[in-house]
Design a protein around this motif. Structure first.
Motif, mmCIF file in Angstrom:
data_model
loop_
_atom_site.group_PDB
_atom_site.id
_atom_site.type_symbol
_atom_site.label_atom_id
_atom_site.label_comp_id
_atom_site.label_asym_id
_atom_site.label_seq_id
_atom_site.Cartn_x
_atom_site.Cartn_y
_atom_site.Cartn_z
ATOM 1 N N ARG A 182 28.173 20.700 8.695
ATOM 2 C CA ARG A 182 28.323 19.388 7.985
ATOM 3 C C ARG A 182 26.973 18.861 7.345
ATOM 4 N N ALA A 183 25.975 19.006 8.015
ATOM 5 C CA ALA A 183 24.674 18.632 7.532
ATOM 6 C C ALA A 183 24.336 19.364 6.193
ATOM 7 N N SER A 184 24.556 20.548 6.109
ATOM 8 C CA SER A 184 24.262 21.549 4.800
ATOM 9 C C SER A 184 25.222 20.838 3.738
ATOM 10 N N GLN A 185 26.593 20.589 4.112
ATOM 11 C CA GLN A 185 27.334 20.075 2.955
ATOM 12 C C GLN A 185 26.597 18.639 2.503
ATOM 13 N N LEU A 186 26.250 17.781 3.410
ATOM 14 C CA LEU A 186 25.610 16.549 2.824
ATOM 15 C C LEU A 186 24.528 16.880 2.187
ATOM 16 N N ASN A 187 23.545 17.594 2.503
ATOM 17 C CA ASN A 187 22.331 18.102 2.028
ATOM 18 C C ASN A 187 22.415 19.085 0.675
ATOM 19 N N LYS A 188 23.628 19.482 0.297
ATOM 20 C CA LYS A 188 23.976 20.213 -0.604
ATOM 21 C C LYS A 188 23.157 21.473 -0.713
ATOM 22 N N CYS A 189 22.929 22.110 0.509
ATOM 23 C CA CYS A 189 22.300 23.532 0.791
ATOM 24 C C CYS A 189 23.220 24.691 0.542
ATOM 25 N N ALA A 190 23.410 25.028 -0.607
ATOM 26 C CA ALA A 190 24.235 26.500 -0.620
ATOM 27 C C ALA A 190 23.842 27.575 0.147
ATOM 28 N N ARG A 241 39.886 24.324 9.483
ATOM 29 C CA ARG A 241 38.853 23.539 10.103
ATOM 30 C C ARG A 241 37.544 23.551 9.173
ATOM 31 N N LEU A 242 37.394 24.990 8.793
ATOM 32 C CA LEU A 242 36.214 24.608 7.710
ATOM 33 C C LEU A 242 36.509 24.138 6.658
ATOM 34 N N ASP A 243 37.517 24.430 5.987
ATOM 35 C CA ASP A 243 38.099 23.727 4.673
ATOM 36 C C ASP A 243 38.040 22.151 4.737
ATOM 37 N N LEU A 244 38.530 21.781 5.943
ATOM 38 C CA LEU A 244 38.668 20.244 5.890
ATOM 39 C C LEU A 244 37.418 19.597 6.658
ATOM 40 N N LEU A 245 36.414 20.301 6.941
ATOM 41 C CA LEU A 245 35.316 19.829 7.511
ATOM 42 C C LEU A 245 34.758 18.497 6.846
ATOM 43 N N ASP A 246 34.625 18.684 5.555
ATOM 44 C CA ASP A 246 34.196 17.381 4.836
ATOM 45 C C ASP A 246 34.935 16.253 4.862
ATOM 46 N N ALA A 247 36.277 16.409 5.273
ATOM 47 C CA ALA A 247 37.110 15.167 5.255
ATOM 48 C C ALA A 247 37.631 15.214 7.016
ATOM 49 N N TRP A 248 36.628 15.363 7.876
ATOM 50 C CA TRP A 248 36.999 15.519 9.304
ATOM 51 C C TRP A 248 37.557 14.232 9.794
ATOM 52 N N GLU A 249 37.106 12.951 9.158
ATOM 53 C CA GLU A 249 37.690 11.729 9.649
ATOM 54 C C GLU A 249 39.162 11.460 9.282
#
Length: 154
Positions: free
Chosen positions: A36-44, A63-71
């Motif tokens: 999740r932090a890596s998504q937010l920081n755009k760290c490929a 779960r990996l696919d939807l982590l960006d939309a966990w809420e």
């Protein structure tokens, strides 16, 4: 720049910090936080690494696919995981703050404290800080994800 080659002592220090942060922390939560932090920081680089590790550890693709939309994914993540993800987002973003001047809102911290004992919470916070540091090193130095280095065969 290959930062780790020119400054191996920095890598050694970061690795020691990472190991200390992970000790005693649920490995599933630790990977979700890193992703999740890596998504937010755009760290490929880190996304590639941690998504690969999570899959190898048996994490579901959903779960990996939807982590960006966990809420917006009711029932997919436990309450404890959700608390960790909310804290991850608050610590990673540190944007704006509350009217009281707190950049990690009290309710986010308190939610995490309901699900993690004090020692676990300390490790969780350290884990979030560690992945944010790794992300910043990799993004700044333009680290190429392993999957791109090996022709997408990962």
């Amino acid at each position: 720049m290959d930062l780790w080659k020119v400054a191996p002592e920095v890598y050694k220090g970061m690795s020691a910090f990472q190991a200390a942060a992970a000790e005693g922390l649920d490995p599933v939560i630790a990977e979700l936080v890193k992703i999740r932090a890596s998504q937010l920081n755009k760290c490929a680089f880190c996304l590639d690494m941690h998504l690969t590790e999570a899959r190898k550890a048996g994490e579901s693709q959903l779960r990996l696919d939807l982590l960006d939309a966990w809420e917006e994914s009711p029932g997919l993540y436990s309450e404890k995981e959700q608390a960790a993800l909310a804290l991850t987002e608050a610590v990673t973003s540190l944007d704006g703050g509350t009217p009281q001047g707190h950049f990690v809102p009290d309710e986010v911290y308190e939610r995490a404290a309901e699900h993690f004992d004090e020692a676990e919470l300390a490790r969780l916070i350290a884990q979030i800080i560690a992945i944010n540091a790794w992300n910043r090193f990799q993004v700044t130095t333009r680290a190429l994800p392993a999957s791109l280095r090996d022709g997408g065969k990962r």
